[in-house]
Design a protein around this motif. Structure first.
Motif, PDB file in Angstrom:
ATOM      1  N   ASP A   1       0.852  -1.179   0.000  1.00 24.71           N
ATOM      2  CA  ASP A   1       0.000   0.000   0.000  1.00 24.71           C
ATOM      3  C   ASP A   1       0.895   1.239   0.000  1.00 24.71           C
ATOM      4  N   ALA A   2       0.527   2.230  -0.781  1.00 20.42           N
ATOM      5  CA  ALA A   2       1.155   3.542  -0.715  1.00 20.42           C
ATOM      6  C   ALA A   2       0.114   4.538  -0.238  1.00 20.42           C
ATOM      7  N   GLN A   3       0.472   5.377   0.736  1.00 15.80           N
ATOM      8  CA  GLN A   3      -0.489   6.284   1.345  1.00 15.80           C
ATOM      9  C   GLN A   3       0.018   7.716   1.339  1.00 15.80           C
ATOM     10  N   LEU A   4      -0.931   8.650   1.226  1.00 18.30           N
ATOM     11  CA  LEU A   4      -0.637  10.075   1.331  1.00 18.30           C
ATOM     12  C   LEU A   4      -1.781  10.717   2.092  1.00 18.30           C
ATOM     13  N   GLY A   5      -1.469  11.396   3.210  1.00 16.99           N
ATOM     14  CA  GLY A   5      -2.530  11.989   4.006  1.00 16.99           C
ATOM     15  C   GLY A   5      -2.031  13.110   4.879  1.00 16.99           C
ATOM     16  N   ALA A   6      -2.954  13.736   5.583  1.00 16.24           N
ATOM     17  CA  ALA A   6      -2.650  14.835   6.495  1.00 16.24           C
ATOM     18  C   ALA A   6      -3.414  14.616   7.793  1.00 16.24           C
ATOM     19  N   VAL A   7      -2.784  14.955   8.923  1.00 19.37           N
ATOM     20  CA  VAL A   7      -3.408  14.827  10.236  1.00 19.37           C
ATOM     21  C   VAL A   7      -3.735  16.217  10.767  1.00 19.37           C
ATOM     22  N   VAL A   8      -5.000  16.408  11.138  1.00 18.84           N
ATOM     23  CA  VAL A   8      -5.466  17.682  11.693  1.00 18.84           C
ATOM     24  C   VAL A   8      -6.026  17.402  13.083  1.00 18.84           C
ATOM     25  N   GLY A   9      -5.680  18.251  14.049  1.00 18.75           N
ATOM     26  CA  GLY A   9      -6.150  18.054  15.412  1.00 18.75           C
ATOM     27  C   GLY A   9      -6.775  19.305  15.990  1.00 18.75           C
ATOM     28  N   ASP A  10      -7.632  19.126  16.984  1.00 18.10           N
ATOM     29  CA  ASP A  10      -8.219  20.284  17.654  1.00 18.10           C
ATOM     30  C   ASP A  10      -7.204  20.887  18.626  1.00 18.10           C
ATOM     31  N   GLU A  11      -7.589  21.952  19.309  1.00 24.05           N
ATOM     32  CA  GLU A  11      -6.659  22.637  20.198  1.00 24.05           C
ATOM     33  C   GLU A  11      -6.161  21.732  21.313  1.00 24.05           C
ATOM     34  N   ARG A  12      -7.029  20.859  21.810  1.00 25.31           N
ATOM     35  CA  ARG A  12      -6.660  20.042  22.969  1.00 25.31           C
ATOM     36  C   ARG A  12      -5.532  19.075  22.651  1.00 25.31           C
ATOM     37  N   ILE A  13      -5.616  18.361  21.528  1.00 25.87           N
ATOM     38  CA  ILE A  13      -4.561  17.398  21.207  1.00 25.87           C
ATOM     39  C   ILE A  13      -3.282  18.123  20.810  1.00 25.87           C
ATOM     40  N   ASN A  14      -3.394  19.280  20.176  1.00 28.92           N
ATOM     41  CA  ASN A  14      -2.193  20.049  19.863  1.00 28.92           C
ATOM     42  C   ASN A  14      -1.539  20.591  21.126  1.00 28.92           C
ATOM     43  N   ARG A  15      -2.355  20.997  22.107  1.00 33.42           N
ATOM     44  CA  ARG A  15      -1.789  21.429  23.386  1.00 33.42           C
ATOM     45  C   ARG A  15      -1.081  20.270  24.079  1.00 33.42           C
ATOM     46  N   TYR A  16      -1.637  19.074  23.938  1.00 28.88           N
ATOM     47  CA  TYR A  16      -1.047  17.888  24.571  1.00 28.88           C
ATOM     48  C   TYR A  16       0.389  17.676  24.098  1.00 28.88           C
ATOM     49  N   PHE A  17       0.612  17.865  22.801  1.00 28.16           N
ATOM     50  CA  PHE A  17       1.947  17.642  22.245  1.00 28.16           C
ATOM     51  C   PHE A  17       2.848  18.876  22.305  1.00 28.16           C
TER      52      PHE A  17
ATOM     53  N   ALA B   1       8.461  26.344  31.608  1.00 28.21           N
ATOM     54  CA  ALA B   1       9.322  27.161  30.739  1.00 28.21           C
ATOM     55  C   ALA B   1      10.727  27.250  31.320  1.00 28.21           C
ATOM     56  N   THR B   2      11.724  27.284  30.416  1.00 27.68           N
ATOM     57  CA  THR B   2      13.128  27.437  30.799  1.00 27.68           C
ATOM     58  C   THR B   2      13.761  28.468  29.871  1.00 27.68           C
ATOM     59  N   ALA B   3      15.049  28.694  30.062  1.00 23.75           N
ATOM     60  CA  ALA B   3      15.747  29.654  29.213  1.00 23.75           C
ATOM     61  C   ALA B   3      15.764  29.217  27.750  1.00 23.75           C
ATOM     62  N   THR B   4      15.747  27.908  27.516  1.00 22.91           N
ATOM     63  CA  THR B   4      15.773  27.384  26.146  1.00 22.91           C
ATOM     64  C   THR B   4      14.413  26.845  25.699  1.00 22.91           C
ATOM     65  N   ARG B   5      13.424  26.885  26.575  1.00 18.93           N
ATOM     66  CA  ARG B   5      12.093  26.370  26.255  1.00 18.93           C
ATOM     67  C   ARG B   5      11.043  27.380  26.762  1.00 18.93           C
ATOM     68  N   PRO B   6      10.784  28.432  25.997  1.00 21.59           N
ATOM     69  CA  PRO B   6       9.848  29.462  26.448  1.00 21.59           C
ATOM     70  C   PRO B   6       8.417  28.926  26.521  1.00 21.59           C
ATOM     71  N   ALA B   7       7.596  29.607  27.305  1.00 19.87           N
ATOM     72  CA  ALA B   7       6.180  29.250  27.398  1.00 19.87           C
ATOM     73  C   ALA B   7       5.530  29.389  26.014  1.00 19.87           C
ATOM     74  N   TYR B   8       4.597  28.506  25.739  1.00 22.52           N
ATOM     75  CA  TYR B   8       3.956  28.511  24.425  1.00 22.52           C
ATOM     76  C   TYR B   8       2.528  27.994  24.565  1.00 22.52           C
ATOM     77  N   HIS B   9       1.589  28.661  23.893  1.00 24.87           N
ATOM     78  CA  HIS B   9       0.194  28.226  23.879  1.00 24.87           C
ATOM     79  C   HIS B   9      -0.131  27.659  22.504  1.00 24.87           C
ATOM     80  N   ALA B  10      -0.463  26.385  22.456  1.00 24.61           N
ATOM     81  CA  ALA B  10      -0.724  25.713  21.181  1.00 24.61           C
ATOM     82  C   ALA B  10      -2.138  26.002  20.695  1.00 24.61           C
ATOM     83  N   LYS B  11      -2.325  25.855  19.378  1.00 26.07           N
ATOM     84  CA  LYS B  11      -3.633  26.095  18.764  1.00 26.07           C
ATOM     85  C   LYS B  11      -4.006  24.924  17.863  1.00 26.07           C
ATOM     86  N   SER B  12      -5.269  24.870  17.492  1.00 31.70           N
ATOM     87  CA  SER B  12      -5.766  23.797  16.639  1.00 31.70           C
ATOM     88  C   SER B  12      -5.263  23.967  15.210  1.00 31.70           C
ATOM     89  N   GLY B  13      -5.332  22.873  14.441  1.00 27.51           N
ATOM     90  CA  GLY B  13      -4.967  22.960  13.027  1.00 27.51           C
ATOM     91  C   GLY B  13      -4.132  21.782  12.567  1.00 27.51           C
TER      92      GLY B  13
END
Length: 272
Positions: free
Chosen positions: A171-187, A195-207
């Motif tokens: 099988d050959a596959q081509l696709g895209a994964v889209v998630g809501d805000e909650r699953i994107n925030r999870y990752f 947050a650290t000096a090399t990992r600033p605070a960040y608020h994720a969004k859906s898409g």
């Protein structure tokens, strides 16, 4: 690491016959699958997760209940061109201590996905080659000290199948994964307390989470032994959270291989 990929490869490697021969397949088969898989720890991670797995499998080809190369679930509608089912998928956990970008943050738990999927045959080139479109929509549940809903995802994709009568199948596959805000925030979310000096605070969004393409192949060695393997490439360019400090790479790759051994099968034939 994507457990669903490994399970589906094991299942598919035990379900190789061409469509015209499906009526002669047993109603169920049971056995053991073993192999190795390397995948990103999570989409966009710089760290690979490498695992060796040995798992039992059960293939069931009932009229409604199904456990085969398409997944595990209930087939509610089936025709020559359209299929509608409800199914499951799963991903193994990732420990933050093993992933530099997430060190000091909560671990990513085992994820269970559940929901409906529509499959439509786009074209049938001959008896062994076809193109279909799939549209799964799944709720995501985290299993870690209980159950916790972590949003939903959808993955529209095109699948090109080649069945050569039971020897080589791919099988050959081509696709895209889209998630809501909650699953994107999870990752990709970085709460202020992490947050650290090399990992600033960040608020994720859906898409958009990623675009992926892959090749999955299965080889029948004997009536009871099958070989399987896959390679997959993911691009995170243009993802909704590509500027998250946890998104460390613009692309990722996965690969795996293994064997499936059928130990028992029914005398009753499948209802297909």
């Amino acid at each position: 690491m994507n457990l669903r990929t490994f399970l589906l490869l094991v299942a598919a490697s035990a379900s190789l016959s061409a469509a015209a021969a499906e009526r002669t397949q047993p109603l169920w088969e049971a056995g053991i699958g073993a192999g190795g898989v390397s995948t990103p720890a999570y989409p966009g991670a710089h760290t690979q997760s490498n695992r060796a797995l040995v798992l039992p499998f059960l293939i069931y080809r009932g009229e409604v209940l199904r456990s085969d190369q398409s997944g595990i679930g209930a087939r509610l509608l089936h025709s020559d061109t359209t299929e509608f089912d409800v199914g499951f998928a799963a991903s193994l956990p990732a420990h933050s201590k093993d992933v530099d970008a997430r060190r000091g943050m909560p671990d990513l738990g085992t994820l269970i996905e559940f929901g409906p999927r529509l499959k439509v045959k786009v074209a049938e080139f001959d008896a062994n080659r076809r193109l279909r479109f799939e549209l799964p929509v799944r709720a995501v549940i985290e299993v870690k000290s209980g159950l916790r809903r972590q949003g939903w995802t959808t993955e529209p994709r095109l699948v090109y199948e080649v069945r050569d009568g039971g020897v080589w199948t791919w099988d050959a596959q081509l696709g895209a994964v889209v998630g809501d805000e909650r699953i994107n925030r999870y990752f990709y979310e970085v709460a202020p307390q992490f947050a650290t000096a090399t990992r600033p605070a960040y608020h994720a969004k859906s898409g958009l989470m990623l675009v992926r393409t892959g090749l999955f192949a299965y080889r029948k060695l004997t009536p009871d032994w099958r070989f399987f393997g896959f390679v997959r490439y993911e691009s995170y360019a243009g993802a909704a959270n590509d500027n998250s400090p946890l998104m460390r790479k613009a692309n990722g790759a996965s690969a795996g291989f293994g064997f499936a051994w059928t130990l028992a099968r029914s005398r009753e034939l499948a209802h297909d």
